[in-house]
Design a protein around this motif. Structure first.
Motif, PDB file in Angstrom:
ATOM      1  N   UNK A  87       0.649  -1.210   0.006  1.00  0.00           N
ATOM      2  CA  UNK A  87      -0.018   0.004  -0.096  1.00  0.00           C
ATOM      3  C   UNK A  87       0.911   1.217  -0.054  1.00  0.00           C
ATOM      4  N   UNK A  88       1.956   1.224   0.687  1.00  0.00           N
ATOM      5  CA  UNK A  88       2.769   2.678   0.806  1.00  0.00           C
ATOM      6  C   UNK A  88       3.471   2.633  -0.559  1.00  0.00           C
TER       7      UNK A  88
ATOM      8  N   UNK B 120       2.049   6.845   8.821  1.00  0.00           N
ATOM      9  CA  UNK B 120       2.143   5.492   8.500  1.00  0.00           C
ATOM     10  C   UNK B 120       3.568   4.720   8.073  1.00  0.00           C
ATOM     11  N   UNK B 121       4.651   5.576   7.842  1.00  0.00           N
ATOM     12  CA  UNK B 121       5.837   5.008   7.798  1.00  0.00           C
ATOM     13  C   UNK B 121       6.371   4.477   9.292  1.00  0.00           C
ATOM     14  N   UNK B 122       6.140   5.305  10.284  1.00  0.00           N
ATOM     15  CA  UNK B 122       6.313   4.972  11.348  1.00  0.00           C
ATOM     16  C   UNK B 122       5.798   3.666  12.007  1.00  0.00           C
ATOM     17  N   UNK B 123       4.538   3.499  11.652  1.00  0.00           N
ATOM     18  CA  UNK B 123       3.696   2.278  12.016  1.00  0.00           C
ATOM     19  C   UNK B 123       4.482   1.159  11.266  1.00  0.00           C
ATOM     20  N   UNK B 124       4.398   1.321   9.927  1.00  0.00           N
ATOM     21  CA  UNK B 124       5.201   0.101   9.179  1.00  0.00           C
ATOM     22  C   UNK B 124       6.560  -0.067   9.594  1.00  0.00           C
TER      23      UNK B 124
ATOM     24  N   UNK C  25      14.749   4.536   5.942  1.00  0.00           N
ATOM     25  CA  UNK C  25      14.450   5.404   4.791  1.00  0.00           C
ATOM     26  C   UNK C  25      13.634   4.554   3.923  1.00  0.00           C
ATOM     27  N   UNK C  26      12.422   5.109   3.046  1.00  0.00           N
ATOM     28  CA  UNK C  26      11.594   4.659   2.470  1.00  0.00           C
ATOM     29  C   UNK C  26      11.736   5.328   1.038  1.00  0.00           C
TER      30      UNK C  26
ATOM     31  N   UNK D 265       4.434   6.898  -1.470  1.00  0.00           N
ATOM     32  CA  UNK D 265       4.548   7.293  -0.235  1.00  0.00           C
ATOM     33  C   UNK D 265       6.179   7.257  -0.017  1.00  0.00           C
ATOM     34  N   UNK D 266       7.091   8.056   0.165  1.00  0.00           N
ATOM     35  CA  UNK D 266       8.404   7.879   0.349  1.00  0.00           C
ATOM     36  C   UNK D 266       8.663   8.872   1.609  1.00  0.00           C
TER      37      UNK D 266
END
Length: 101
Positions: A9-10, A44-48, A77-78, A15-16
């Protein structure tokens, strides 16, 4: 380090960003007491990132290989490159310039 496994989903949303995480490593090598210090641009990045850390197994860093409880902080980093590994690596290099923590 370039990680090719992604959160669908990200990634589909494009989403980066980055997440700074604080956590304890237990004597058994598991991440515990995981906290999101900062997550940019979305929570959401923190949750993932929390989900990722829970799956990792940590090994001792000492020469004696004796596991002890440790406190750690890490930045994940994403980044997404559309066409090639080289493009992904370049995107990640740019990503590290993002002020995340």
């Amino acid at each position: 380090m370039l990680v090719k496994k992604c959160n669908q989903p990200l990634a589909r949303s494009g989403i980066v960003g980055c997440a700074v995480m604080s956590f304890d490593i237990s004597e058994s090598g598991k991440a515990e007491n995981i906290e999101v210090v900062k997550s940019v641009p979305q929570k959401s990045l923190g949750k993932y990132s929390s989900q990722i850390l829970k799956k990792w197994n940590w090994v001792p860093t000492s020469a004696t290989n004796v596991m002890t409880s440790e406190k750690r902080t890490i930045r994940l980093d994403f980044c997404i490159g559309d066409e090639s590994t080289e493009q992904s690596q370049n995107a990640c290099k740019q990503q590290t310039q993002l002020v995340c923590g």
